[in-house]
Design a protein around this motif. Structure first.
Motif, short mmCIF file in Angstrom:
data_model
loop_
_atom_site.label_atom_id
_atom_site.label_comp_id
_atom_site.label_asym_id
_atom_site.label_seq_id
_atom_site.Cartn_x
_atom_site.Cartn_y
_atom_site.Cartn_z
N LYS A 320 0.76 -1.55 -0.43
CA LYS A 320 -0.77 -0.15 0.16
C LYS A 320 1.08 1.14 0.24
O LYS A 320 -0.21 2.12 -0.38
N LEU A 323 1.06 4.09 -3.33
CA LEU A 323 0.23 5.41 -3.59
C LEU A 323 1.43 6.56 -3.04
O LEU A 323 1.71 7.71 -3.52
N GLU A 368 -4.70 5.17 -17.50
CA GLU A 368 -3.38 4.54 -16.19
C GLU A 368 -2.68 5.48 -14.91
O GLU A 368 -3.68 5.69 -13.72
N CYS A 371 -6.06 7.58 -13.53
CA CYS A 371 -6.57 6.96 -12.43
C CYS A 371 -5.80 7.17 -11.51
O CYS A 371 -5.74 7.70 -10.03
N ILE A 372 -4.35 7.31 -11.49
CA ILE A 372 -2.89 7.25 -9.87
C ILE A 372 -3.60 8.45 -9.69
O ILE A 372 -3.66 8.94 -8.25
N CYS A 375 -6.58 9.15 -7.70
CA CYS A 375 -6.41 8.44 -6.60
C CYS A 375 -5.43 8.95 -5.89
O CYS A 375 -6.42 9.31 -4.29
N TYR A 378 -8.40 12.09 -4.42
CA TYR A 378 -8.95 11.06 -3.63
C TYR A 378 -8.76 10.89 -2.44
O TYR A 378 -9.27 11.03 -1.26
N LYS A 379 -7.24 10.36 -2.16
CA LYS A 379 -6.78 9.71 -0.82
C LYS A 379 -6.44 11.40 -0.09
O LYS A 379 -5.81 10.57 0.83
N HIS B 883 -5.60 -7.85 -7.99
CA HIS B 883 -5.56 -7.62 -6.35
C HIS B 883 -4.63 -6.31 -6.71
O HIS B 883 -4.93 -5.16 -5.42
N SER B 887 -5.73 -3.16 -5.15
CA SER B 887 -5.45 -2.39 -3.40
C SER B 887 -4.95 -1.26 -3.68
O SER B 887 -5.30 0.18 -2.55
N SER B 888 -4.28 -1.20 -4.46
CA SER B 888 -3.90 0.98 -4.77
C SER B 888 -5.52 1.68 -5.12
O SER B 888 -5.23 2.83 -5.61
N GLY B 889 -6.68 1.14 -6.13
CA GLY B 889 -7.87 1.77 -6.36
C GLY B 889 -7.55 2.28 -7.71
O GLY B 889 -8.32 2.80 -8.04
N ASN B 890 -7.19 1.63 -8.35
CA ASN B 890 -6.06 1.69 -10.12
C ASN B 890 -7.93 1.13 -10.33
O ASN B 890 -8.10 0.18 -10.97
N TYR B 891 -8.25 1.93 -10.85
CA TYR B 891 -9.44 1.10 -11.66
C TYR B 891 -9.52 1.30 -12.74
O TYR B 891 -10.34 -0.05 -13.46
N VAL B 892 -8.43 1.95 -13.33
CA VAL B 892 -8.64 1.64 -15.17
C VAL B 892 -8.11 0.07 -15.08
O VAL B 892 -8.41 0.01 -16.20
N LEU B 893 -7.07 0.02 -14.37
CA LEU B 893 -6.47 -1.12 -14.62
C LEU B 893 -7.46 -2.22 -14.37
O LEU B 893 -7.12 -3.22 -14.55
N LYS B 896 -8.73 -2.59 -17.23
CA LYS B 896 -8.37 -3.36 -17.97
C LYS B 896 -8.78 -5.10 -18.27
O LYS B 896 -8.87 -6.08 -19.09
N GLU B 919 -16.45 3.13 -6.44
CA GLU B 919 -15.45 3.76 -5.77
C GLU B 919 -14.49 4.53 -6.69
O GLU B 919 -14.69 5.26 -6.38
N LYS B 922 -16.66 7.36 -7.18
CA LYS B 922 -16.35 8.53 -5.85
C LYS B 922 -15.31 9.12 -6.06
O LYS B 922 -14.77 10.11 -6.22
N CYS B 923 -14.38 8.72 -6.95
CA CYS B 923 -12.87 8.91 -6.47
C CYS B 923 -12.47 10.05 -7.80
O CYS B 923 -12.34 11.18 -7.49
N TYR B 936 -15.97 8.77 -21.53
CA TYR B 936 -14.40 8.47 -20.80
C TYR B 936 -14.71 7.53 -20.30
O TYR B 936 -14.08 7.10 -19.30
N GLN B 939 -15.60 4.13 -20.73
CA GLN B 939 -14.71 3.92 -21.31
C GLN B 939 -14.01 2.94 -19.88
O GLN B 939 -13.62 1.77 -20.00
N VAL B 940 -13.29 3.41 -19.17
CA VAL B 940 -12.64 3.06 -18.30
C VAL B 940 -13.27 2.52 -17.13
O VAL B 940 -12.56 1.66 -16.08
#
Lengths: 409, 1018
Positions: A320, A323, A368, A371-372, A375, A378-379, B883, B887-893, B896, B919, B922-923, B936, B939-940
């Motif tokens: 974790k 991030l 991606e 997205c990061i 995040c 967001y965090k 996983h 755990s990192s909240g990478n929704y795009v990944l 995919k 989630e 929200k982000c 977009y 798509q993601v």
């Protein structure tokens, strides 16, 4: 060692041991009794064990001589005998019987004079059970002795968790139970013990001996790591660390092994010297990656020590940290940008981040990375917002990279 | 005839009938005995426990004799006797209760009493006789096939119908009922029907009305109906219809005699009691025999009283009883029948109290029976029995799928040495019975029985010993003998084998290993000639219901098929043998109706002497019995004594019945019986031609439950701890050849006949894999396969494959609980080193833990358990990537990976998609500012394919995404410039919510909602 032992000598030695046990009980000498009950720490051949081998009728001797201890002494002698013969499963079985008998006696003693002996029994039964389980496992049998030891210790805990002076000894037994449960992987069983320790009125935590408190905090802290309650874990492990006898470096290391990842996850980095001193260098790269924002290094470190981290249970915690590494990376980019172009420092183009990651040989596409960034915002690792149309991360002008300051991500 | 038999099941039925017809005229005097035999067989068969056997046996024996000697009065006596037994038996086992019924049946059949009746049959219309034969045969055939439960349940409803018909209608109605009952009687458990028949005939109109009233209430009690079987029965009815005319006259005659039955009966009884002294003494010692003499004198009245008392006890049955009291003994019987049904239910409930009552009754009753027996033997002679048995066997054999016939066969062999009597009777039966070598044997057996009875009378002590030895013949031995004999092709061989077997058995007895020896593993006796040793196996294969009709094409084949059940039974026995209780052999006695006839008498004694070792239930009552019996002894035939005894009895009775009939208990029983009904319903949905198969199936169920019951009841008394059981020996070896099988959760020991062997399971798995049906069907089939694998302890690649298949199907259907079950089994199987798609399922397990259980420790341990190789596996890599994305909240990944998921990873991810999307939104709403195009987001968040160029699909995905966003509270605006939909992130960030799932169900798992489930799987 003693190839031949006359029957008389053997008889004398056994009688001597028996009388010492009986005397220590009658004189309420807990320390002496405790030393007499230590079975597992004895070397394979002692004067007593030799005598027991030479005088096979020892159970009857013990029972005849001390009929009021006929439940305890013969089984105890048998345990010592089996242990000297490296028959640990048998030794455990005998010792468990003796321990039950002892617990029975212990319940009847008003004062806690025998607490030390009781603790010795609790420790011995765990150690014997571990030996027995190893023996059983190698012979292909079901290693269930440690579990049995656990249930015996629960009985002991029940005998101690009462009002009165005996309760002081309960935490020691609790810690032995923790050790058993952690070894067996049945940590969920800890909960009931913890509950009775932490909620019962008759326990005042500060009354317990320090060593037990440290052990207790260590184990409960570890449990909190599993539950990812980093704040509580930090609190408990820190308590353990602060109260641990500084001479016991191994214990300090054990505590730090969990405290370091917990601290990392709440944004506190250790000095490398600390890691070096306590031989915790597996965390060194992790710490470096956090400092540098080097995602690749973090991933490498995790991969390199994966088994170790998985086994100790900190893998998910370290994972974790990613991030935070991203945050560090963006922060670095921001710093560089500010030097180059102070006016536009708070606007970080996405493509710059992608390029930085590419340079770290991390293959992520724009979506991606976007997205990061989302995040991170967001965090609360980054203050600001992301503009999708222009693909720009807009940082807040005030404290764009807030510190965690003891708050987990 | 042979041709007929060769054709189909129906054909086979017809054939025996003919045979019987031929016999009948010749063996007239014997016919009554034949009926007796039926009774015996049924009763014996019915009696599952030894204790039960005692009563039953006694009853049986007495009944026939009474019938013969006492005529009309005998009926009453018998009826009373059955009453006792019934109540007792009813409480204990359904079958037991039925046994008594069968006893009563005898009177009805016994031509001797009512010569008219019998004569009418053959004389008036050959048809009728033929039909009778048919019915019998059919009944016999059904016996093994149909489950006792079924028959029991049927009795209730059928009785009602019949009675009604009888009362208001005319003879034909009776005739049908008779036929029906006969069938039941043959079936063993349902013997009660027979009795009703006899009653109808005996008691004309008067009793009928009462009966009808009484019978009606019984219907509700019997609530479970087996429709399918019903159909079958109707089929039989049709057949019987023509014959009905004939029996009617007989009925009238008999009825007249019946009316005064009570009085007559008592009178008759007296003579019978006289002889007992010699015989009774031994009995006394065994089980309160002394009571017998007094009993006889009072005969029916006593029993009636008992019944009345009973009525007081159980409220549910009160009505029936009330009716009975005023009415004739016949009525009582009816009441009993009604009671019997619940008793039958008891089987399942397995209630201790009922047992007690049963035993008590036994002790008292048997005595009277003895007396009768003696008499009977003197009067009628054993020969009658012989003939009757022949008749039975003849009719039953062809249709019987083996269990009955084979059993009889075995018995015969065992007993052959002792059967001198057979000779005379044999000639009669032999010529007529075509093709039935075994028949001779069967006939022998009955003969033997009669002999045994005589012996009992004369030298009780000796008999007792004999009885013990004979009665205690373990089932496994019987099956062993049956196996051996069934291999024989002709008489010569058979006799040779028999002699060998005899030697073996004598030796075993001498060595005292008769009971301890594992006969199941004993090698078969070598055949004198070259006989294909494969007979057994082939016959076993024939067992499959489908082969039923076809397997009998050729006569030679047919012979084999006749023995088919042997194999089946053998396995069943095996299971039982493990319990090592000879008493248990009774469980199967139901099937061995004929066989038992011989033993029953002996068994009874044996049982009594052995009561202590029996189950607790039996034990307690037996003690009480003894006390009661002694008391009655002193009384010796006084009516007052009887009343005392009655009180005792009623006390026990009432206790037992109230316990047995408590509302909850009843409900439970009903519930359980319904379950069986359902399963049978499924089984019987086939065409009528497969009717016998159905019966067989149902039988299986009964048998299973019986064996379970025995296991349970015996377990207590014998101090067999669970851990003492030899589980290896309990492992079943399946014989079922059916590929398709519905899943039914086992409530008792598995029956090998319903368990499919591995090769069949393989086929079944292929069938499921190829099936186009919906998930529910496949799940059901796979569960049954899993069950069969489990009970046979098959753990190999097939097992893994089955679980893998099921796990995949469950995943596809989103049935996570089922998947978890399979997964845990797979984990174990993989750990044992059985090959399979280990990596694939490790990946599923990983995903499952990380996405659905949220237990970090589990996740850690399952990640730690991955080997280096495993981490290189694509599926596992993917799971680990998922996983880290989560755990990192990478929704795009995540999305995919969702689109590129290998195997069924996507199915597991499916279940996480909603959470991940929420989630993500929200982000997004928090970190993006101003606006974000919906396209977009679509798509993601995986609303459209990653590279779907197709405009339609894009539009669909967009629409779906828009709907989803709206459903979750996102605020969507339209861009002023290009009209594109976009999310107002600032507003959205405060308005987002997780909607209540539409398909929410009370139990919290939407995937378990039936409607949704159907919608998704069909």
């Amino acid at each position: 060692m003693a190839p031949y032992l006359s029957m008389g000598e053997a008889h004398r030695r056994i009688a001597d041991y028996l009388s010492r046990v009986a005397d220590s009980i009658s004189s309420s000498d807990g320390a002496a009794l405790a030393s007499l009950l230590a079975v597992s720490s004895a070397p394979p051949s002692t004067p007593l064990s030799d005598a027991l081998s030479a005088f096979p009728d020892f159970p009857r001797l013990a029972a005849d001589r001390y009929p009021h201890l006929s439940d305890l002494l013969p089984t105890l002698l048998r345990a010592i005998h089996s242990h000297s013969l490296i028959r640990f499963a048998d030794a455990y079985s005998s010792f468990e019987k003796a321990a039950n008998a002892f617990l029975q006696e212990f319940r009847n003693w008003e004062t806690p004079w025998a607490m030390e002996a009781m603790h010795t029994v609790a420790l011995e039964i765990r150690l014997l059970a571990e030996k027995a389980d190893r023996e059983l496992a190698t012979s292909g049998k079901n290693p269930d002795k440690l579990q049995a030891a656990g249930s015996f210790l629960m009985k002991v805990f029940g005998a101690l968790a009462v009002k009165g002076p005996k309760r002081i000894g309960a935490l020691y037994v609790t810690c032995q139970l923790f050790k058993i449960y952690f070894r067996l992987g049945t940590v969920h069983l800890c909960r009931s013990v913890i509950r009775s320790i932490e909620t019962a009125r008759n326990f005042d935590f500060e009354d317990f001996p320090v060593k037990d408190k440290v052990t207790y905090m260590y184990y409960t802290g570890r449990l909190e790591v599993f539950n990812e309650n980093f704040l509580v874990a930090d609190q408990k492990l820190t308590y353990a660390l602060m109260h641990c006898n500084p001479q016991y470096e191994a214990n300090l290391r054990r505590i730090l092994k969990f405290l370091v990842p917990v601290k990392l996850s709440i944004g506190v980095l250790p000095r490398i010297t600390l890691l070096e001193r306590y031989n915790l260098l597996e965390y060194a790269d992790v710490v470096t990656s956090l400092k540098r924002g080097d995602l690749r290094l973090l991933r490498q470190a995790l991969e390199r020590h994966e088994d170790q981290f998985l086994k100790s249970g900190v893998y998910l915690v370290l994972e974790k940290l990613e991030l935070q590494v991203y945050q560090r990376l963006v922060k670095k980019i921001h710093i560089i940008q500010r030097q180059k172009e102070p006016a536009k420092a708070h606007q970080i183009k996405l493509e710059v981040v992608v390029k930085a990651l590419k340079w770290l040989e991390i293959d992520m596409d724009v979506d991606e990375v976007e997205c990061i960034m989302a995040c991170l915002i967001y965090k609360n690792l980054i203050k600001g917002y992301f503009a999708h149309k222009s693909k720009v991360l807009v940082l807040s002008k005030q404290d764009p990279f807030p510190k965690l300051n003891g708050k987990p991500v | 005839m042979a041709a007929q038999g060769g054709e189909a099941a129906a054909g086979s039925y017809a054939k025996p009938a003919v045979g019987t017809c031929m016999e009948q005229p010749i063996a007239y005097p014997y016919q009554p005995s034949a009926s007796d035999h039926h009774l015996w067989s049924s009763s014996t068969g019915a009696s599952w426990n030894y204790s039960m056997d005692n009563s039953n046996q006694n009853m049986v024996y007495y009944d026939p004799q009474r019938d013969v000697t006492v005529l009309g009065s005998a009926e009453n006596v018998t009826s009373s006797a059955p009453h006792v037994v019934q109540s007792a038996t009813g409480a204990t086992n359904a079958t037991d209760s039925y046994a008594p019924y069968s006893n009563t049946v005898q009177p009805g059949y016994s031509a001797a009493q009512y010569p008219n009746y019998y004569y009418n049959y053959p004389q008036t219309a050959n048809e009728s006789s033929v039909q009778q034969g048919v019915d019998q045969s059919s009944g016999a055939a059904y016996q093994p096939l149909s489950s006792f439960q079924n028959s029991g349940s049927y009795v209730g409803p059928t009785n009602n119908t019949y009675y009604n018909a009888g009362d208001h209608q005319t003879a034909p109605g009776y005739a049908t009922s008779n036929h029906y009952y006969q069938n039941n009687a043959w079936t063993g458990g349902s013997s009660g029907d027979n009795r009703t028949q006899s009653y109808q005939s005996y008691t004309p109109a008067d009793t009928n009305t009462a009966q009808s009233s009484s019978s009606l209430p019984s219907v509700p009690a019997n609530s479970f109906h087996y429709h399918q079987q019903y159909n079958q029965w109707s089929y039989y009815y049709d057949q019987s219809a023509p014959s009905s005319g004939v029996p009617a006259p007989a009925v009238a005659v008999s009825g007249a005699s019946d009316i005064k039955a009570a009085n007559i009966g008592s009178g008759y009884v007296c003579p019978s009691t006289q002889p007992p002294p010699p015989g009774t003494t031994p009995w006394k010692s065994d089980a309160g025999a002394p009571t017998a003499p007094p009993r006889h004198a009072p005969g029916t009245p006593v029993f009636q009283n008992q019944h009345a008392n009973q009525a007081a006890g159980p409220p549910g049955y009160q009505n029936q009883y009330v009716n009975t009291v005023p009415g004739t003994p016949v009525q009582n019987q009816y009441a009993n029948q009604a009671v019997g049904v619940p008793g039958y239910q008891n089987q399942y409930a397995n209630q201790a109290p009922t047992y007690q009552s049963a035993t008590t009754y036994y002790s008292q009753l048997p005595l009277s029976n003895q007396a009768d027996q003696q008499k009977a033997s003197h009067w009628q002679g054993p020969s009658s029995n012989v003939s009757s048995i022949n008749h039975v066997s003849g009719s039953s054999q062809p249709t019987l799928q083996g269990s009955t016939t084979s059993d009889g066969y075995r018995l015969n062999k065992i007993q052959i040495p002792t059967n001198p009597r057979i000779a005379p009777s044999l000639p009669i039966a032999m010529p007529k019975v075509e093709k039935r070598n075994s028949e001779a044997d069967l006939s022998q057996k009955p003969a033997y029985v009669s002999v045994a009875m005589q012996k009992n009378d004369v030298k009780t002590a000796q008999d007792g010993h004999e009885a013990v030895t004979q009665g205690s013949i373990p089932v496994s031995l019987r099956t062993y003998v049956g196996r051996n004999v069934s291999r024989c092709k002709d008489d010569a061989q058979r006799s040779a084998v028999q002699s060998i077997l005899k030697e073996i058995i004598t030796k075993a007895t001498a060595d005292g290993i008769l009971h301890t020896k594992n006969w199941d593993i004993e090698p078969l006796v070598p055949l004198p000639e070259n006989v294909e040793s494969t007979n057994m196996t082939s016959s076993a294969k024939d067992l499959s219901p489908f082969s039923f009709s076809t397997s009998r094409r050729s006569p030679g084949r047919r012979v084999k098929s006749r023995w088919e059940p042997v194999a089946e039974e053998k396995v069943a026995n095996k299971v039982e043998v493990t319990s090592k209780e000879s008493a248990k052999s009774n469980t199967f006695s139901s099937f061995d109706t004929t066989k038992r006839a011989g033993n029953s008498w002996d068994l009874g004694k044996f049982l009594q002497s052995r009561q202590t070792p029996l189950s607790q239930y039996n034990q307690r009552p037996s003690k009480q019995q003894r006390i009661g019996g002694n008391a009655s002894l002193t009384e010796n035939g006084n009516a007052s004594n009887d009343s005392d005894k009655e009180q005792d009895l009623t006390k026990y009775y009432a206790n037992a019945i109230t316990l047995a009939n408590s509302p909850e208990e009843k409900k439970r029983r009903e519930h359980r019986s319904k379950r069986f009904e359902r399963s049978q319903g499924a089984a019987s949905s086939k065409s009528r031609s497969s009717a016998p198969d159905k019966d067989k199936k149902s039988n299986i169920y009964t048998r299973r439950s019986m064996s379970a019951l025995l296991n349970r009841s015996n377990g207590d008394g014998l101090s067999f701890a669970v851990e003492d059981l030899d589980w290896d020996a309990l492992t079943v070896k399946g014989t079922c050849q059916e590929i398709e099988k519905r899943y039914l959760r086992l409530t008792s020991a598995p029956d090998p006949a319903t368990v499919r062997p591995e090769d069949v399971l393989q086929k079944a798995l292929h069938m499921v894999e190829a099936s186009q049906k919906n998930y529910l069907y496949k799940c059901d089939q796979l569960k049954s396969i899993r069950q069969d694998l489990t009970v046979q302890r098959i753990q190999n690649e097939l097992t893994v494959k089955v679980y893998e298949t099921h796990a995949r199907l469950a995943l596809q259907a989103g049935d996570l609980p089922e998947f978890n079950q399979c997964q845990s089994q797979l984990k174990r199987l993989y750990a044992e080193g059985i090959k399979g798609c280990h990596f694939e399922f490790s990946a599923y397990s990983l995903l499952c833990v990380m996405l659905h259980s949220n237990n970090k420790r589990d996740l850690l341990s399952s990640m730690a358990s991955l080997s280096k190789d495993a981490k290189q596996d694509g599926t596992i890599k993917h799971a680990l990537a998922v996983h880290s994305a989560v755990s990192s909240g990478n929704y795009v990944l995540f999305f995919k990976l969702y689109k590129t998921a290998p195997g069924l990873n996507s199915c597991l991810m499916d279940l996480y998609v909603e959470r991940m999307r929420f989630e993500a939104i929200k982000c997004i709403s928090k970190s993006y500012r101003l606006t974000l195009p919906v396209s977009y987001v679509a798509q993601v968040l995986g609303f459209m394919g990653i590279d779907e160029a197709c405009e339609d699909k894009r539009a669909d995905g967009l629409e779906e995404c828009e709907e989803w966003l709206k459903a979750h509270g996102a605020v969507i605006t339209v861009d002023n410039n290009n009209g594109e939909l976009q999310i107002d992130t600032k507003v959205t960030s405060t308005s987002l919510y997780m909607p209540e799932p539409d398909n929410a169900v009370s139990h919290g798992d939407a995937s378990l909602a039936v409607d949704d489930f159907w919608a998704r799987t069909s």
